[in-house]
Scaffold this motif. Sequence first.
Motif, PDB file in Angstrom:
ATOM      1  N   ASP A  11       3.170   1.047   1.054  1.00 23.07           N
ATOM      2  CA  ASP A  11       1.935   0.588   0.427  1.00 23.07           C
ATOM      3  C   ASP A  11       1.892  -0.932   0.417  1.00 23.07           C
ATOM      4  O   ASP A  11       2.443  -1.577  -0.470  1.00 23.07           O
ATOM      5  CB  ASP A  11       1.833   1.119  -0.999  1.00 23.07           C
ATOM      6  CG  ASP A  11       0.503   0.787  -1.673  1.00 23.07           C
ATOM      7  OD1 ASP A  11      -0.319   0.055  -1.070  1.00 23.07           O
ATOM      8  OD2 ASP A  11       0.292   1.253  -2.801  1.00 23.07           O
ATOM      9  N   ALA A  12       1.224  -1.505   1.387  1.00 22.38           N
ATOM     10  CA  ALA A  12       1.160  -2.964   1.519  1.00 22.38           C
ATOM     11  C   ALA A  12       0.241  -3.610   0.487  1.00 22.38           C
ATOM     12  O   ALA A  12       0.157  -4.830   0.429  1.00 22.38           O
ATOM     13  CB  ALA A  12       0.707  -3.351   2.922  1.00 22.38           C
ATOM     14  N   THR A  13      -0.419  -2.806  -0.339  1.00 16.29           N
ATOM     15  CA  THR A  13      -1.297  -3.376  -1.362  1.00 16.29           C
ATOM     16  C   THR A  13      -0.561  -3.677  -2.669  1.00 16.29           C
ATOM     17  O   THR A  13      -1.160  -4.238  -3.589  1.00 16.29           O
ATOM     18  CB  THR A  13      -2.486  -2.438  -1.676  1.00 16.29           C
ATOM     19  OG1 THR A  13      -1.989  -1.224  -2.255  1.00 16.29           O
ATOM     20  CG2 THR A  13      -3.288  -2.147  -0.418  1.00 16.29           C
ATOM     21  N   LEU A  14       0.718  -3.317  -2.749  1.00 21.38           N
ATOM     22  CA  LEU A  14       1.482  -3.613  -3.961  1.00 21.38           C
ATOM     23  C   LEU A  14       1.551  -5.122  -4.173  1.00 21.38           C
ATOM     24  O   LEU A  14       1.777  -5.883  -3.233  1.00 21.38           O
ATOM     25  CB  LEU A  14       2.898  -3.038  -3.867  1.00 21.38           C
ATOM     26  CG  LEU A  14       3.013  -1.514  -3.892  1.00 21.38           C
ATOM     27  CD1 LEU A  14       4.445  -1.092  -3.561  1.00 21.38           C
ATOM     28  CD2 LEU A  14       2.581  -0.945  -5.234  1.00 21.38           C
ATOM     29  N   THR A  15       1.351  -5.550  -5.406  1.00 20.03           N
ATOM     30  CA  THR A  15       1.399  -6.979  -5.728  1.00 20.03           C
ATOM     31  C   THR A  15       2.849  -7.430  -5.852  1.00 20.03           C
ATOM     32  O   THR A  15       3.772  -6.613  -5.975  1.00 20.03           O
ATOM     33  CB  THR A  15       0.681  -7.258  -7.056  1.00 20.03           C
ATOM     34  OG1 THR A  15       1.413  -6.616  -8.108  1.00 20.03           O
ATOM     35  CG2 THR A  15      -0.758  -6.773  -7.024  1.00 20.03           C
ATOM     36  N   HIS A  16       3.041  -8.740  -5.849  1.00 20.36           N
ATOM     37  CA  HIS A  16       4.389  -9.286  -6.042  1.00 20.36           C
ATOM     38  C   HIS A  16       4.953  -8.850  -7.392  1.00 20.36           C
ATOM     39  O   HIS A  16       6.146  -8.576  -7.505  1.00 20.36           O
ATOM     40  CB  HIS A  16       4.377 -10.805  -5.922  1.00 20.36           C
ATOM     41  CG  HIS A  16       4.158 -11.273  -4.517  1.00 20.36           C
ATOM     42  ND1 HIS A  16       4.077 -12.598  -4.200  1.00 20.36           N
ATOM     43  CD2 HIS A  16       4.008 -10.606  -3.347  1.00 20.36           C
ATOM     44  CE1 HIS A  16       3.880 -12.724  -2.892  1.00 20.36           C
ATOM     45  NE2 HIS A  16       3.832 -11.527  -2.361  1.00 20.36           N
TER      46      HIS A  16
END
Length: 159
Positions: A11-16
Amino acid sequence: MKQLLQLLEHDATLTHTQLAALTGKSEEEVAQAIAQYEKDRVILGYKTIVDWDQTDREAVTALIEVNVTPQRGEGFDRVAQRIYQYDEVESVYLMSGSFDLTVIISGRTLKEVALFVGEKLAPLEDVTGTATHFILRKYKEKHLIFPVQETQEERFVLE
């Protein structure tokens, strides 16, 4: 940080902030690691997987088996590089087995895909043969399951 890469791949939408919580690292460590992975080209890019069947866009995807003559000192690399330069080409893989390369392409129509194979791919100097397979339905891609759409026949049976 193998775990970080696995999380981003899923999931590349996970935030830092989310990635830091999931990995036990600080947000700064996560940001630095991601920046380094991008710089080193471990992370090549970020993609969204779209179920085009849920839209009004018409598209055809094909898997093409390609046989080639490998070149001395370069193997299959040179011909693979020539193939992946075309805009229609989504993916190229070196394979083991009865053919050498798998090429995944997309086009608007079956005719457009056939023209690509006949006019651009097959005539390449080192290509000795092709076999084209059209993808009729996607069930799963990159670990994501596509919803199975109800068919006309199922509607009649249920009603």
